[in-house]
Design an enzyme around this catalytic site. Structure first.
Site, PDB file in Angstrom:
ATOM      1  N   LYS A  69       2.281   4.551   1.525  1.00  0.00           N
ATOM      2  CA  LYS A  69       2.346   5.056   2.898  1.00  0.00           C
ATOM      3  C   LYS A  69       1.892   6.501   2.822  1.00  0.00           C
ATOM      4  CE  LYS A  69       5.478   5.554   6.855  1.00  0.00           C
ATOM      5  NZ  LYS A  69       4.764   6.716   7.300  1.00  0.00           N
ATOM      6  N   ASP A  90       0.969  10.146   3.456  1.00  0.00           N
ATOM      7  CA  ASP A  90       1.629  11.111   4.320  1.00  0.00           C
ATOM      8  C   ASP A  90       0.639  12.210   4.712  1.00  0.00           C
ATOM      9  OD1 ASP A  90       3.512  12.440   5.741  1.00  0.00           O
ATOM     10  OD2 ASP A  90       4.629  13.185   4.015  1.00  0.00           O
ATOM     11  N   LYS A 103      10.545   3.244   3.107  1.00  0.00           N
ATOM     12  CA  LYS A 103      10.452   4.674   2.807  1.00  0.00           C
ATOM     13  C   LYS A 103      11.137   5.044   1.494  1.00  0.00           C
ATOM     14  CE  LYS A 103       9.826   7.260   6.352  1.00  0.00           C
ATOM     15  NZ  LYS A 103       9.554   7.936   7.389  1.00  0.00           N
ATOM     16  N   GLU A 142       0.841  -1.200   0.000  1.00  0.00           N
ATOM     17  CA  GLU A 142       0.000   0.000   0.000  1.00  0.00           C
ATOM     18  C   GLU A 142       0.876   1.248   0.000  1.00  0.00           C
ATOM     19  OE1 GLU A 142      -2.173  -0.404   3.652  1.00  0.00           O
ATOM     20  OE2 GLU A 142      -3.080  -2.302   3.042  1.00  0.00           O
ATOM     21  N   CYS A 181       3.625  45.880  -9.048  1.00  0.00           N
ATOM     22  CA  CYS A 181       3.881  46.799 -10.142  1.00  0.00           C
ATOM     23  C   CYS A 181       2.534  47.009 -10.808  1.00  0.00           C
ATOM     24  CB  CYS A 181       4.871  46.186 -11.133  1.00  0.00           C
ATOM     25  SG  CYS A 181       4.831  47.017 -12.729  1.00  0.00           S
ATOM     26  N   CYS A 227      10.159  48.406 -10.342  1.00  0.00           N
ATOM     27  CA  CYS A 227       9.865  47.079 -10.899  1.00  0.00           C
ATOM     28  C   CYS A 227      11.085  46.558 -11.665  1.00  0.00           C
ATOM     29  CB  CYS A 227       8.662  47.158 -11.844  1.00  0.00           C
ATOM     30  SG  CYS A 227       8.384  45.621 -12.755  1.00  0.00           S
ATOM     31  N   CYS A 253       3.847  46.126 -18.678  1.00  0.00           N
ATOM     32  CA  CYS A 253       5.067  45.645 -18.024  1.00  0.00           C
ATOM     33  C   CYS A 253       5.418  44.308 -18.682  1.00  0.00           C
ATOM     34  CB  CYS A 253       4.819  45.475 -16.525  1.00  0.00           C
ATOM     35  SG  CYS A 253       6.081  44.527 -15.671  1.00  0.00           S
ATOM     36  N   CYS A 295       9.910  46.465 -15.668  1.00  0.00           N
ATOM     37  CA  CYS A 295       9.639  47.658 -16.477  1.00  0.00           C
ATOM     38  C   CYS A 295      10.208  48.932 -15.855  1.00  0.00           C
ATOM     39  CB  CYS A 295       8.134  47.811 -16.712  1.00  0.00           C
ATOM     40  SG  CYS A 295       7.204  48.193 -15.224  1.00  0.00           S
ATOM     41  N   TYR A 345      -7.063   2.039   5.656  1.00  0.00           N
ATOM     42  CA  TYR A 345      -6.182   0.945   5.255  1.00  0.00           C
ATOM     43  C   TYR A 345      -6.074  -0.173   6.281  1.00  0.00           C
ATOM     44  CZ  TYR A 345      -3.228   4.253   7.812  1.00  0.00           C
ATOM     45  OH  TYR A 345      -2.746   5.127   8.730  1.00  0.00           O
TER      46      TYR A 345
END
Ligand code: IVH
Length: 663
Positions: free
Chosen positions: A114, A116, A312, A112, A422, A406, A428, A409, A224
């Protein structure tokens, strides 16, 4: 009087500490920044006037959050143990040897993912969801039943005829990566802090004291393991999983039966490769002895079962150095600081840049140019910096400052909350390139081969100036460019031509309107049917769509009220782009009906019910008014029911509603 002030100070301290915990530990604030600032300001003011009550531990003097607990503690039916984990093939082989030696023979494994996320126990009594409990220390966890109830794929009632009197299952609460990205996008648009990874959001949402907050997050549970079942444990893990599906749990994806450890190892390698394309996070695979009698024979160690192992994947967290921090200009003009890293391999992918989101994030991390940092990568989420190794500083590190002009531009920068923008829009170059790239992207016009890099090249050579100009590109324009061979030119020109046939939702999404993601674009396209109708839509009409609030409606109306946007859309249409209107769904029992839900329903969540109505041609809405056709009243229905009765709206009970949908 003084006593009252003392009490108020104590209360404020407690409250702020809890918000700190939610913010710092859980990564999931439950109040707005300004509400938080308000509490803090009040506390500061009171402490200033009454220094005798200003203690050392006051949140006005400390940063961060100690853990305070308000959720009820519950003992698990069966302790929630953890798994032994191995990182390499020989660890898995060793596990297989031990099993074979101790059990006498082996009969195959179930492999299966794992998952997270966050581990959870779900207990059903007489077929009804009785409680959801977090893992806690493995023996005692926290009662999160109210939050679990808001998760749409968790059955509130078990399905089928053979429902056990008691069932305890273990699973993982998850948030899909796509939903996580959508959530972060919304956070960013609202100027709120971004979440680091889906797991943090899950943990934060599940431990919320207000289930409404959890309900607003799209969570899933993958189960599970049967921990306890009153009518007898199935013979194998495979059958146990089948039984869970039959009882109404969503099937956990990617589970395979493997005849031996070689197959299990090959499963691990395949999953590690697939991991990059999956919409949920996994950090390894779990190999379980399939035969439950053999499991019982193998038994337990103190903390983990002998019949399972977590194999893992390579870690996705590394340490590297920040070479520089630059600023990127996004599609809507927001300046985003980006860390340029000394390239490092994180779980098989070379990472050389990480977003720093905004100035607040830089300050919170305390990151400087030259620092050593921890970099993490989660699924296809952009890599992020999760911490700074301040002990490695030499004193040569430099502070980062936002530029006053910016970088694309040279225009003047405006500041809005934590954002720097900006305001020059499509004039721009950075914003224009982003807009074109977005239009060409997979979920919009899907012009294959028109990557960000290619768009930048074409724009810088004045071959394109905006979206419409894409359709004027000629072979001669490309042939002069380096690296553009016949095949490549033909592909791009072909893809551009193909994109002239586009569905309304994709086109709308491609325009890059603030707050309009692909899902919202689809809802709007479905409701209005044609671009002209969308362009003429009012805020009131837009908020009639269930998931659209005033903020999104405002962005849309505003966008279509700008002359240069209308001109840009007109220009695109003149190029011969054919926008396919959406045909109105006519079939279904709820065709053309506006339905409102109130109270709690037992068979499904409100969101599920609303989705059903929409899939049957109806429209789900949240408030009762003269336009409402049906009100479905669950348990404890309140003012909406009264109002519906008063104005003569048809009222259905949950049972009647279910009858109607099953017809
Ligand atoms: S089985 C008694 N299966 O991984 C063994 N655990 O330490 C029960 N996890 O926190 C665990 N995916 O919550 C099992 N397919 C899976 C899993 C899984 C994720 C979690 C589990 C635990 C951790 C292992």
């Amino acid at each position: 009087m003084a006593e009252n002030i003392k009490k108020r100070i104590e209360r404020l301290k407690k409250e702020i500490l809890e918000h700190n915990r939610l913010y710092y530990t859980e990564g999931a604030p439950s109040i707005s920044d300004s509400a938080y600032d308000g509490l803090m300001a009040e506390l500061k003011e009171l402490e200033k006037g009454h220094p005798e009550y200003a203690t050392q531990d006051s949140p006005t003097r400390t940063v961060g959050a100690p853990v305070t607990d308000k959720l009820k503690k519950v003992r698990h039916i069966v302790p929630m143990l953890s798994l032994e984990s191995v990182n390499a093939e020989d660890g898995a082989t060793r596990f297989d040897w031990t099993c074979e030696k101790e059990a006498g023979h082996m009969s195959g494994y179930v492999c299966e993912p794992k998952f997270d996320g966050m581990s959870i126990e779900l207990v059903y009594e007489k077929g009804e969801l009785a409680r959801g409990v977090t893992r806690g220390d493995g023996f005692i966890g926290e009662d999160v039943t109210l939050n679990v109830r808001t998760i749409s794929n968790v059955p509130k009632k078990l399905k089928g005829k053979n429902v056990p009197d008691l069932l305890s299952v273990r699973g993982e609460v998850m948030m899909h990566i796509s939903d996580f990205q959508e959530l972060n996008r919304k956070q960013a648009e609202k100027g709120r802090d971004m979440f680091a990874n889906p797991r943090n959001v899950v943990a934060g949402s599940m431990r919320q004291l207000d289930p409404e907050v959890t309900a607003a997050r799209k969570l899933h549970v993958y189960v599970y393991q049967i921990m306890d079942i009153s009518d007898g444990m199935p013979g194998t893990q495979k059958e146990a999983l089948k039984r869970l599906t039959a009882l109404g749990f969503g099937e956990a994806p990617d589970i395979e039966h493997c005849a031996d450890i070689r197959e299990a190892i090959s499963y691990h390698h395949r999953m590690e490769e697939k991991r990059e394309r999956m919409d949920y996070e996994i950090d390894g695979v779990v190999i379980k002895v399939d035969d439950i009698r053999l499991q019982e024979k193998l038994g337990m160690r103190t903390n983990n079962p002998k019949w399972a192992v977590a194999y893992k994947f390579k870690p996705r967290k590394e340490i590297t150095r920040v070479e520089n921090i630059i600023v990127q200009v996004g599609r809507t003009g927001t300046l985003t600081p980006l860390a340029l890293l000394n390239p490092v391999e994180v779980g098989g992918v070379t990472v050389s840049r990480a977003t720093l989101h905004n100035m607040d994030q830089i300050e919170r991390l305390g990151v400087k140019i030259g620092d050593y940092v921890k970099v993490e990568r989660a699924g296809d989420v952009i890599p992020y910096i999760s911490g700074v190794l301040k002990e490695k500083r030499t004193g040569k590190e430099k502070d980062f400052r936002m530029p006053s002009k910016c970088p694309s531009c040279g225009g003047h920068i405006e500041k809005e909350d934590v954002f720097y923008r900006c305001p020059n829009g499509l004039s721009c170059p950075a914003q224009a390139k982003e807009a074109i790239t977005h239009y060409a992207s997979k979920d919009a016009a899907d012009i294959e081969g028109l990557s960000e890099k290619t768009v930048a090249l074409l724009y810088d050579r004045d071959i394109i100036t905006g979206i419409a100009s894409l359709y004027d590109i000629k072979r001669e324009d490309l042939s002069a460019l380096e690296g553009f061979k016949d095949r490549k030119m033909a592909n791009i020109l072909g893809a551009i031509e193909k994109s002239k046939d586009i569905t309304l939702d994709r086109f709308l999404y491609g325009l890059g309107i603030k707050n309009v993601g692909k899902h919202i674009a689809k809802l709007i396209a479905d409701k209005f049917g044609t671009l002209d109708r969308i362009m003429a839509a009012t805020k009131e009409e837009l908020v009639e769509i269930n998931e659209i609030g005033p903020e999104i409606a405002e962005s849309i109306v505003e966008w279509f009220s700008e002359k240069h946007n209308i001109a840009a859309v007109g220009k695109i249409q003149k190029t011969g782009v054919r926008i396919k209107a959406v045909e109105k769904k006519k079939d279904g029992v709820f065709s053309g009906k506006k339905v409102v839900f109130t109270g709690t329903m037992s068979a499904m969540s409100r969101t599920e019910a609303e989705k059903l109505v929409e899939s049957m041609g109806g429209q789900a809405s949240s408030s009762v008014g003269p336009g409402t056709d049906i009100l479905v009243a669950g348990e404890k229905a309140g003012s909406k029911l009264d109002k519906a009765k008063k104005i003569g709206v048809k009222v259905l009970s949950e049972e009647e509603f279910i009858k109607m949908i099953s017809r």
